[in-house]
Design an enzyme around this catalytic site. Structure first.
Site, mmCIF file in Angstrom:
data_model
loop_
_atom_site.group_PDB
_atom_site.id
_atom_site.type_symbol
_atom_site.label_atom_id
_atom_site.label_comp_id
_atom_site.label_asym_id
_atom_site.label_seq_id
_atom_site.Cartn_x
_atom_site.Cartn_y
_atom_site.Cartn_z
ATOM 1 N N HIS A 149 36.772 40.059 35.111
ATOM 2 C CA HIS A 149 38.047 40.383 35.801
ATOM 3 C C HIS A 149 37.714 41.205 37.046
ATOM 4 C CE1 HIS A 149 42.522 41.620 35.573
ATOM 5 N NE2 HIS A 149 42.037 42.017 36.753
ATOM 6 N N HIS B 77 38.630 41.891 41.433
ATOM 7 C CA HIS B 77 39.359 41.655 42.693
ATOM 8 C C HIS B 77 38.382 41.794 43.845
ATOM 9 C CE1 HIS B 77 43.266 41.734 40.694
ATOM 10 N NE2 HIS B 77 42.695 42.627 39.900
ATOM 11 N N LYS C 220 46.056 32.551 36.225
ATOM 12 C CA LYS C 220 46.481 33.929 35.993
ATOM 13 C C LYS C 220 47.988 34.047 35.997
ATOM 14 C CE LYS C 220 45.828 38.369 35.592
ATOM 15 N NZ LYS C 220 45.258 39.318 36.542
ATOM 16 N N HIS D 168 48.255 39.293 32.941
ATOM 17 C CA HIS D 168 48.576 40.707 33.187
ATOM 18 C C HIS D 168 49.735 41.026 32.246
ATOM 19 C CE1 HIS D 168 48.970 44.448 35.653
ATOM 20 N NE2 HIS D 168 50.104 44.446 34.963
ATOM 21 N N HIS E 87 42.637 43.520 30.976
ATOM 22 C CA HIS E 87 42.635 44.987 31.113
ATOM 23 C C HIS E 87 43.551 45.682 30.102
ATOM 24 C CE1 HIS E 87 46.174 43.967 33.442
ATOM 25 N NE2 HIS E 87 45.571 43.831 34.600
ATOM 26 N N ASP F 297 38.150 44.952 36.374
ATOM 27 C CA ASP F 297 39.368 45.115 37.166
ATOM 28 C C ASP F 297 39.101 46.007 38.371
ATOM 29 O OD1 ASP F 297 41.990 44.684 37.962
ATOM 30 O OD2 ASP F 297 42.821 46.230 36.653
HETATM 31 N N1 LIG Z 1 44.815 46.807 38.408
HETATM 32 C C1 LIG Z 1 45.460 47.270 39.468
HETATM 33 O O1 LIG Z 1 45.956 48.391 39.419
HETATM 34 N N2 LIG Z 1 45.564 46.535 40.604
HETATM 35 C C2 LIG Z 1 45.112 45.196 40.817
HETATM 36 C C3 LIG Z 1 46.036 44.173 40.237
HETATM 37 C C4 LIG Z 1 45.968 44.062 38.720
HETATM 38 O O2 LIG Z 1 44.933 43.751 38.150
HETATM 39 O O3 LIG Z 1 47.003 44.256 38.064
HETATM 40 C C5 LIG Z 1 44.976 44.964 42.329
HETATM 41 O O4 LIG Z 1 44.855 43.813 42.754
HETATM 42 O O5 LIG Z 1 44.938 45.949 43.072
HETATM 43 ZN ZN LIG Z 2 43.183 43.062 38.059
HETATM 44 ZN ZN LIG Z 3 46.541 43.141 36.334
#
Ligand SMILES: NC(=O)N[C@@H](CC(=O)O)C(=O)O
Ligand SMILES: [Zn+2]
Ligand SMILES: [Zn+2]
Length: 345
Positions: free
Chosen positions: A14, A16, A100, A137, A175, A248
């Site tokens: 996971h 970003h 997702k 999520h 998460h 995450d």
């Molecule tokens: N985890 C977070 O707080 N933020 C994530 C999005 C997500 O995973 O929900 C993001 O893209 O910034």
């Molecule tokens: Zn995330």
């Molecule tokens: Zn998320």
């Protein structure tokens, strides 16, 4: 005391990565530690088609520093309008590994998310048929539900009924942050699994308020009470194959977090594996780290396990105050403080 651990090179299930200059800034941190990562699709605009995922994948590979081996595992962003034919294209592509589900408005860049499960049933049925995992999520968005309860309420009112309707659907609850989520996943059949972040294993909700408000400890789902953190540690060190590593890591430029209405997300890619090692070490369970970090994820996703080994040593280092982030900076978890383990290059 164990001074060195060697384990199979891990993957991040996971992540970003953002895009363009922001992506180029953070990608080397992940590629140094992980062989592969599930790349989340919440760009602006979101990655809703296999064609967009292919183009995003190409941009990631082009941004990879030469000599670094890393495979991005792509995902699509489910919307109310996702066509079952798009699900079939994703499955056939070989490089899309999940779709997702963001409840509309639940988190960062989720405006295009799903407004009701009935609208996405045709897509979900196709995913169940083809064995393409749904990545979730898991928070309700009803503003009347307390923010600390939104994950538990999502499990009871949305996830559990969905699995009754589609018992074959392969689901990763992303998460997870609560005892309720850990218990639910542990008791569910094998087609249901969960990722757990390092920060939810290391911190409880007091970390958002230590001596004042701490915007860099704000993420979604929000940190919970200590009893929930302990339940997560118990789950990942239990030996259950249903829990696997998903950082995450969610970088946001410093000024967008240190703001009157700060963004949700913590940046952890710079030290992800050492942070997890701290968790397993403190729990006396370093022997359980390899399955969590390197085996359970590929087994669930039906991908081969990595074969290369990596080594961590008990060598403390101090995390920089910030890292460059495409013309801005990002403040990493533990900025200016020590991490106890070092990944040997
Ligand atoms: N985890 C977070 O707080 N933020 C994530 C999005 C997500 O995973 O929900 C993001 O893209 O910034
Ligand atoms: Zn995330
Ligand atoms: Zn998320």
């Amino acid at each position: 005391m164990t001074q060195t651990i060697t384990l199979t090179r891990p993957d991040d299930w996971h992540l970003h990565l953002r895009d363009d200059a922001l992506m180029a800034a953070v990608l080397p941190h992940t590629a140094r530690e992980f062989a592969r990562a599930i790349v989340m699709p919440n760009l602006k605009p979101p990655v809703t088609t296999t064609a967009l995922a292919a183009a995003y994948r190409d941009r990631i590979l082009a941004a990879l520093p030469t000599g670094m081996a890393f495979e991005p595992l792509m995902t699509l962003y489910l919307t109310d309008r996702t066509d079952p034919a798009e699900v079939a294209r994703a499955r056939a592509s070989g490089f899309v590994h999940g779709i997702k589900l963001y409840p509309a408005g639940a988190t960062t860049n989720s405006d295009s998310g799903v407004t009701g499960l009935d609208k996405v049933m045709p897509a979900l049925e196709k995913m169940a048929e083809l064995g393409l995992p749904l990545l979730v999520h898991g928070e309700v968005t009803d503003p009347d539900i307390d923010v600390f309860d939104r994950e538990a309420v999502f499990i009871d009112t949305i996830l559990a009924p969905l699995l009754v309707r589609l018992p074959q659907l392969r689901v990763v609850l992303e998460h997870i942050t609560t005892r309720q989520a850990a218990t639910f996943v542990a008791a569910a059949p094998d087609n249901v699994a969960a990722t757990v972040t390092a920060h939810h294993l290391l911190m409880n909700r007091n970390a958002m308020f230590t001596g004042g408000i701490r915007p860099h400890h704000y993420c979604l789902p929000v940190l919970k009470r200590e009893q929930h953190r302990q339940a997560l540690v118990q789950a990942v060190t239990s030996g259950s194959s249903k829990f696997f590593l998903g950082t995450d890591s969610a970088p946001h430029a410093r000024h967008t977090k240190e703001a009157a209405c700060g963004c949700a997300g913590m940046y952890t890619a710079h030290a992800a594996l050492p942070l997890y090692a701290e968790v397993f070490d403190r729990a006396g369970a370093l022997d359980k780290l390899e399955a969590f970090a390197s085996f359970n994820g590929p087994d669930f996703y039906r991908l081969p396990r990595n074969t290369v080994k990596v080594t961590l040593t008990r060598t403390p280092w101090t995390v920089p105050a910030e890292y460059p982030f495409g013309g801005h900076t990002v403040v990493p978890l533990r900025a200016g403080e020590e991490v106890q383990w070092t990944l040997v290059d």
